[in-house]
Write an enzyme that holds these catalytic residues in place. Structure first.
Site, short mmCIF file in Angstrom:
data_model
loop_
_atom_site.label_atom_id
_atom_site.label_comp_id
_atom_site.label_asym_id
_atom_site.label_seq_id
_atom_site.Cartn_x
_atom_site.Cartn_y
_atom_site.Cartn_z
N GLY A 146 46.24 37.02 34.10
CA GLY A 146 45.69 36.21 35.20
C GLY A 146 44.52 35.37 34.72
O GLY A 146 43.49 35.28 35.38
N ASN A 202 43.34 41.77 34.35
CA ASN A 202 42.60 41.04 35.38
C ASN A 202 43.51 40.53 36.50
O ASN A 202 43.04 40.35 37.62
CB ASN A 202 41.87 39.87 34.71
CG ASN A 202 41.35 38.88 35.73
OD1 ASN A 202 40.34 39.11 36.38
ND2 ASN A 202 42.05 37.75 35.88
N TYR A 236 44.92 46.82 48.91
CA TYR A 236 44.09 46.30 47.83
C TYR A 236 43.10 47.38 47.36
O TYR A 236 42.97 47.63 46.15
CB TYR A 236 43.34 45.06 48.33
CG TYR A 236 42.46 44.40 47.29
CD1 TYR A 236 43.02 43.58 46.30
CD2 TYR A 236 41.08 44.58 47.29
CE1 TYR A 236 42.21 42.96 45.35
CE2 TYR A 236 40.27 43.96 46.35
CZ TYR A 236 40.84 43.16 45.38
OH TYR A 236 40.04 42.55 44.44
N ALA A 267 43.30 50.60 47.65
CA ALA A 267 44.03 51.69 46.99
C ALA A 267 44.42 51.29 45.57
O ALA A 267 44.30 52.09 44.63
CB ALA A 267 45.28 52.06 47.80
N ILE A 301 32.91 37.52 44.51
CA ILE A 301 32.79 36.50 43.45
C ILE A 301 33.43 35.21 43.99
O ILE A 301 34.47 35.25 44.64
CB ILE A 301 33.52 36.96 42.16
CG1 ILE A 301 33.05 38.36 41.70
CG2 ILE A 301 33.37 35.92 41.06
CD1 ILE A 301 31.63 38.46 41.23
P1 NAP Z 1 42.10 34.30 41.77
O1 NAP Z 1 41.14 33.18 41.63
O2 NAP Z 1 42.99 34.38 42.97
O3 NAP Z 1 42.98 34.37 40.43
C1 NAP Z 1 43.97 35.36 40.31
C2 NAP Z 1 44.56 35.27 38.93
O4 NAP Z 1 45.54 36.32 38.83
C3 NAP Z 1 45.25 33.97 38.68
O5 NAP Z 1 45.03 33.57 37.36
C4 NAP Z 1 46.72 34.30 38.92
O6 NAP Z 1 47.59 33.54 38.13
C5 NAP Z 1 46.75 35.72 38.42
N1 NAP Z 1 47.89 36.46 38.96
C6 NAP Z 1 48.14 36.78 40.26
N2 NAP Z 1 49.31 37.43 40.36
C7 NAP Z 1 49.81 37.51 39.09
C8 NAP Z 1 50.98 38.07 38.54
N3 NAP Z 1 51.90 38.67 39.31
N4 NAP Z 1 51.17 37.98 37.20
C9 NAP Z 1 50.27 37.36 36.41
N5 NAP Z 1 49.13 36.81 36.87
C10 NAP Z 1 48.91 36.88 38.21
O7 NAP Z 1 41.34 35.70 41.76
P2 NAP Z 1 39.98 36.16 41.06
O8 NAP Z 1 38.96 36.25 42.11
O9 NAP Z 1 39.74 35.41 39.82
O10 NAP Z 1 40.42 37.67 40.73
C11 NAP Z 1 40.65 38.14 39.40
C12 NAP Z 1 40.62 39.66 39.46
O11 NAP Z 1 39.34 40.09 39.91
C13 NAP Z 1 41.62 40.25 40.44
O12 NAP Z 1 42.17 41.44 39.92
C14 NAP Z 1 40.78 40.57 41.65
O13 NAP Z 1 41.33 41.60 42.42
C15 NAP Z 1 39.47 40.97 41.00
N6 NAP Z 1 38.32 40.87 41.89
C16 NAP Z 1 37.97 39.68 42.47
C17 NAP Z 1 36.87 39.64 43.30
C18 NAP Z 1 36.43 38.38 43.98
O14 NAP Z 1 35.56 38.47 44.88
N7 NAP Z 1 36.93 37.23 43.64
C19 NAP Z 1 36.13 40.80 43.55
C20 NAP Z 1 36.52 41.99 42.94
C21 NAP Z 1 37.61 42.00 42.11
P3 NAP Z 1 48.50 32.32 38.70
O15 NAP Z 1 47.57 31.44 39.49
O16 NAP Z 1 49.02 31.71 37.45
O17 NAP Z 1 49.57 32.93 39.54
#
Ligand code: NAP
Length: 238
Positions: A8, A81, A146, A148, A179
């Site tokens: 990701g 990620n 989420y 879980a 974030i």
């Molecule tokens: P985001 O901006 O929505 O980006 C999600 C990323 O995951 C994208 O690069 C997407 O790729 C990729 N992805 C989604 N489904 C996928 C799959 N089936 N296979 C491969 N790649 C996949 O989210 P983010 O905020 O950067 O989140 C990144 C991580 O941090 C996640 O695990 C999220 O749960 C965690 N997190 C985020 C926050 C927050 O507040 N933002 C807080 C805590 C934890 P494509 O676009 O190419 O599909």
């Protein structure tokens, strides 16, 4: 030169980690699912490789690792990620929604880690970083699946730290708070203000706030750190 795979890595936190690792001298592989253009333009800007695979699919992860192993030998650092979220009441969470969130967020880490381990075990060296969430620690109302999945990643991290430590492989989790990425686009202004109000550092985090810690953990500074869960949340969960 060490090789890092960021799943990701096309957007948000994953993209910031890919940039930080590239700037720190790693060979970077960006995995993506649907954002081909974003992944390829980031990859060409930072000199990385971009490989498509849905981490929810065993076949696609297998095909991605065939490429990784033949082109790069394997990965020294793995950042699990890739993740998805969905806000809904438990009573509205369908069986398929539950399965998809658990399968991508937790199942993805299972199958990508498993595919990466052979190389790390042979080298008796490796670093795995699972991107959990503060909701995996404290639980979020209306995000049961989420929460879980992210709590599951913490269990996976601790179990693998014990299992793989003797093989020289360190496994840690980062549990970010709120974030500023596309994942939170659904939140309205009032909810954002409320969350900022509950955060001692009084702001939303940036993807770079998370990337700095990931790079530290993968480097020499993290050499004696395994099985830990690091909050990057401005003090929201203490
Ligand atoms: P985001 O901006 O929505 O980006 C999600 C990323 O995951 C994208 O690069 C997407 O790729 C990729 N992805 C989604 N489904 C996928 C799959 N089936 N296979 C491969 N790649 C996949 O989210 P983010 O905020 O950067 O989140 C990144 C991580 O941090 C996640 O695990 C999220 O749960 C965690 N997190 C985020 C926050 C927050 O507040 N933002 C807080 C805590 C934890 P494509 O676009 O190419 O599909």
């Amino acid at each position: 030169m060490k090789t890092v795979l960021v799943t990701g890595g096309s957007r948000g936190i994953g993209a910031a980690m890919a940039e930080k690792f590239a700037a720190s001298g790693y060979r970077v592989i960006i995995n993506y699912n649907s954002s081909k253009e974003a992944a390829e333009s980031l990859a060409s800007r930072i000199g990385a490789a971009a490989l498509r695979a849905d981490v929810g699919s065993p076949e696609e992860v297998g095909a991605m690792f065939e490429q990784i192993n033949s082109r790069f030998g394997g990965v020294d650092v793995l950042v699990n990620n890739a993740g998805i979220s969905k806000i809904s009441l438990m009573t509205d969470c369908s069986e398929s929604e539950w399965q998809r969130i658990i399968n991508v967020n937790l199942g993805g880490a299972y199958r990508v880690t498993k595919a990466a381990l052979g190389y790390m075990i042979n080298k008796k060296d490796g670093c795995i970083i699972n991107i959990s969430s503060m909701w995996g620690v404290s639980g979020a109302s209306c995000e049961a699946a989420y929460s879980a999945s992210k709590a599951g990643l913490i269990g996976l991290t601790k179990a693998l730290a014990k299992e793989l430590g003797p093989s020289g492989i360190r496994v840690n989790a980062i549990a970010p708070g709120l974030i500023d990425t596309d994942m939170n686009m659904e939140l309205d202004a009032e909810t954002r203000r409320g969350l900022i109000g509950e955060t001692p550092l009084m702001r939303i985090g940036t993807p770079e706030d998370v990337a700095g810690l990931a790079c530290f953990l993968a480097g020499g500074g993290g050499a004696f750190i395994t099985g830990q869960v690091f909050g990057v949340n401005g003090g929201f969960v203490i």
